[in-house]
Design an enzyme around this catalytic site. Structure first.
Site, PDB file in Angstrom:
ATOM      1  N   ASP A 184       0.837  -1.210   0.000  1.00  0.00           N
ATOM      2  CA  ASP A 184       0.000   0.000   0.000  1.00  0.00           C
ATOM      3  C   ASP A 184       0.871   1.260   0.000  1.00  0.00           C
ATOM      4  O   ASP A 184       1.848   1.322   0.741  1.00  0.00           O
ATOM      5  CB  ASP A 184      -0.857   0.093   1.270  1.00  0.00           C
ATOM      6  CG  ASP A 184      -1.818  -1.072   1.468  1.00  0.00           C
ATOM      7  OD1 ASP A 184      -1.538  -2.179   0.986  1.00  0.00           O
ATOM      8  OD2 ASP A 184      -2.851  -0.845   2.125  1.00  0.00           O
ATOM      9  N   ASP A 205      -0.716  -2.742  -4.230  1.00  0.00           N
ATOM     10  CA  ASP A 205      -1.933  -2.718  -3.404  1.00  0.00           C
ATOM     11  C   ASP A 205      -2.499  -1.303  -3.471  1.00  0.00           C
ATOM     12  O   ASP A 205      -2.173  -0.560  -4.391  1.00  0.00           O
ATOM     13  CB  ASP A 205      -1.624  -3.189  -1.974  1.00  0.00           C
ATOM     14  CG  ASP A 205      -2.854  -3.786  -1.279  1.00  0.00           C
ATOM     15  OD1 ASP A 205      -3.936  -3.176  -1.355  1.00  0.00           O
ATOM     16  OD2 ASP A 205      -2.734  -4.870  -0.678  1.00  0.00           O
ATOM     17  N   ASP A 206      -3.332  -0.930  -2.488  1.00  0.00           N
ATOM     18  CA  ASP A 206      -3.983   0.373  -2.563  1.00  0.00           C
ATOM     19  C   ASP A 206      -2.976   1.507  -2.703  1.00  0.00           C
ATOM     20  O   ASP A 206      -1.945   1.529  -2.038  1.00  0.00           O
ATOM     21  CB  ASP A 206      -4.821   0.628  -1.300  1.00  0.00           C
ATOM     22  CG  ASP A 206      -5.980  -0.345  -1.179  1.00  0.00           C
ATOM     23  OD1 ASP A 206      -6.575  -0.685  -2.214  1.00  0.00           O
ATOM     24  OD2 ASP A 206      -6.286  -0.759  -0.047  1.00  0.00           O
ATOM     25  N   HIS A 227      -4.124  -1.315  -6.493  1.00  0.00           N
ATOM     26  CA  HIS A 227      -5.559  -1.541  -6.338  1.00  0.00           C
ATOM     27  C   HIS A 227      -6.392  -0.271  -6.383  1.00  0.00           C
ATOM     28  O   HIS A 227      -7.576  -0.294  -6.085  1.00  0.00           O
ATOM     29  CB  HIS A 227      -5.832  -2.297  -5.027  1.00  0.00           C
ATOM     30  CG  HIS A 227      -5.239  -3.685  -5.006  1.00  0.00           C
ATOM     31  ND1 HIS A 227      -5.299  -4.502  -3.907  1.00  0.00           N
ATOM     32  CD2 HIS A 227      -4.575  -4.384  -5.971  1.00  0.00           C
ATOM     33  CE1 HIS A 227      -4.699  -5.662  -4.180  1.00  0.00           C
ATOM     34  NE2 HIS A 227      -4.243  -5.603  -5.422  1.00  0.00           N
ATOM     35  N   ARG A 257     -12.731   3.309  -5.130  1.00  0.00           N
ATOM     36  CA  ARG A 257     -13.406   2.257  -4.369  1.00  0.00           C
ATOM     37  C   ARG A 257     -13.797   2.740  -2.979  1.00  0.00           C
ATOM     38  O   ARG A 257     -13.043   3.452  -2.321  1.00  0.00           O
ATOM     39  CB  ARG A 257     -12.438   1.078  -4.253  1.00  0.00           C
ATOM     40  CG  ARG A 257     -12.847   0.009  -3.294  1.00  0.00           C
ATOM     41  CD  ARG A 257     -12.178  -1.297  -3.618  1.00  0.00           C
ATOM     42  NE  ARG A 257     -10.774  -1.340  -3.231  1.00  0.00           N
ATOM     43  CZ  ARG A 257     -10.102  -2.501  -3.084  1.00  0.00           C
ATOM     44  NH1 ARG A 257     -10.707  -3.653  -3.298  1.00  0.00           N
ATOM     45  NH2 ARG A 257      -8.829  -2.488  -2.740  1.00  0.00           N
ATOM     46  N   LYS A 259     -15.233   0.657   0.442  1.00  0.00           N
ATOM     47  CA  LYS A 259     -15.655  -0.656   0.939  1.00  0.00           C
ATOM     48  C   LYS A 259     -15.856  -0.605   2.451  1.00  0.00           C
ATOM     49  O   LYS A 259     -15.051  -0.035   3.183  1.00  0.00           O
ATOM     50  CB  LYS A 259     -14.687  -1.766   0.533  1.00  0.00           C
ATOM     51  CG  LYS A 259     -13.245  -1.496   0.828  1.00  0.00           C
ATOM     52  CD  LYS A 259     -12.341  -2.646   0.368  1.00  0.00           C
ATOM     53  CE  LYS A 259     -10.889  -2.288   0.600  1.00  0.00           C
ATOM     54  NZ  LYS A 259      -9.944  -3.372   0.459  1.00  0.00           N
TER      55      LYS A 259
END
Ligand SMILES: *[C@@H]1O[C@H](CO)[C@@H](O)[C@H](O)[C@H]1NC(C)=O
Ligand SMILES: *[C@@H]1O[C@H](CO)[C@@H](O)[C@H](O)[C@H]1NC(C)=O
Length: 363
Positions: A184, A205-206, A227, A257, A259
């Site tokens: 991340d 990743d993010d 991501h 995104r 979540k």
């Protein structure tokens, strides 16, 4: 008489300085070129300008910058590296008030992530150190850092108020082929007033993951390889007022995104994504889901973490054929304002659930 007395006192002062300073020269020196934990601590007690020049940090040791005096500026020069050990790190921790952490133009913080990468990230395999944990930073700045090959997460920002990160260049692209995972770029939790701008993240990743807290801004950033830009997963906590604007997301699993966690109780509110350009997104251009558990979707959203006052404005760009342009699976969402959404290319159309009436968003 007067003159010779003065000369004698000057000479004795010079001699005193010459004889006393070698005993504690490391303590007062503000430029450190060889890693020694005591020197790093002493520099923080004595100096407000600290230069860390080409350090190689001992195995299993954190470069500890949590004792900075108010107003201190720390500058990295040359190449900073860490010896290998399996541990959770971090490689650097930093705290302070009115401090600035920065780097000279040619410096690099090289995490040598390939020594740890095993494709499992934070989920198993080797224990891997996080790179940098800014914690309890107040009215402070982190600027002009070049960070390369993080073993796992790069920035984990916590318990800070008034922190600006600017011109941060994170390059973990070697992890694409060498087993980099969970790298991340920026994780933020339990903070207030954090700004991240003019930065780039190439990771697995993010790019951004907002876990909790309020009043964050993420503008003029470039994200690739990972991501995408995420709010969440948000569990038993709150996220309020996040402004994301003028960002570009490329070659990533998701574009933007949100979540939230299945069965949790919390809230996500006042979120704005504006002027975001996507390119070659593989899974979802826009994804908003309320069914997350243990790092994956359950397929069943719950209503304990409502997503309210969400604006998506001018989100444009492309998803690969096998991907989905827009996907929403939520309960208890309200007050969404969507306009200028033009995400196309994905041919895997999925049925959406829970989009508030009149929001302007469709699947
Ligand atoms: C340096 O040493 C002198 C004499 O031993 C001492 O008085 C002084 O406090 C020391 N300075 C620092 C910064 O440790
Ligand atoms: C949409 O966002 C892009 C940047 O991502 C910007 O260049 C463009 O001007 C914006 N369009 C409008 C209509 O605001």
């Amino acid at each position: 008489m007067y003159i010779s007395f003065s000369i004698i006192s000057i000479i004795s002062a010079v001699l005193a300085a010459a004889y006393s300073s070698p005993q504690n020269v490391s303590a007062t020196s503000c430029t450190i070129s060889k890693y020694n934990a005591d020197d790093i601590l002493n520099a923080q007690n004595d100096c407000t300008e600290i230069i860390l020049n080409g350090l190689n940090i001992a195995a299993g040791k954190t470069l500890d910058l949590t004792h900075l005096k108010q107003g201190t500026k720390v500058t990295f020069q040359g190449t900073t590296t860490w010896e290998y050990e399996e541990w959770t790190g971090p490689l650097i921790k930093v705290s302070g008030t009115d401090v600035e952490i920065t780097g000279s133009s040619d410096h690099v913080l090289d995490g040598r992530g390939n020594l740890w990468w095993d494709g499992l990230g934070g989920n198993g395999g080797k224990k891997k150190p996080k790179f940098i944990t800014p914690q309890k930073m107040y009215n402070s700045k982190i600027t002009n850092l070049n960070i390369k090959n993080s073993p796992v997460h790069v920035f984990s920002i916590k318990q800070s108020d008034g922190l600006t990160l600017e011109n941060i260049n994170i390059d973990d692209r070697e992890g694409d082929t060498q087993g980099g995972h969970n790298t991340d770029g920026f994780d933020i939790a339990s903070s207030n007033n954090v700004v991240i701008r003019h930065s780039s993240v190439y990771s697995q990743d993010d790019c951004l993951a907002v876990k909790s807290g309020a009043n964050y801004e993420f503008t003029d950033n470039y994200c690739a390889g990972g991501h995408g830009i995420s709010i969440g997963s948000v569990g038993d906590t709150t996220v309020e007022s996040v402004y994301i604007s003028n960002c570009r997301v490329e070659d990533s699993a998701n574009g933007v995104r949100v979540k939230t966690v299945y069965g949790a109780v919390g809230s996500v509110s006042k979120i704005i994504f504006e002027d975001v350009t996507l390119k070659d997104i593989t899974n979802y251009g826009i994804i908003i889901e309320g069914d997350y558990l243990n790092g994956g979707p359950t397929g069943t959203p719950t209503d304990g973490v409502p997503i309210t006052d969400l604006t998506l404005k001018n989100i444009t760009g492309t998803v690969l054929k096998s991907g989905t342009n827009v996907y929403v699976l939520v309960e208890a969402a309200s007050d969404w304002y969507c306009s200028g959404i033009d995400v196309k290319g994905g041919e895997n159309v999925k049925e959406c659930q829970g989009i508030p009436d009149g929001s302007g968003l469709s699947c």
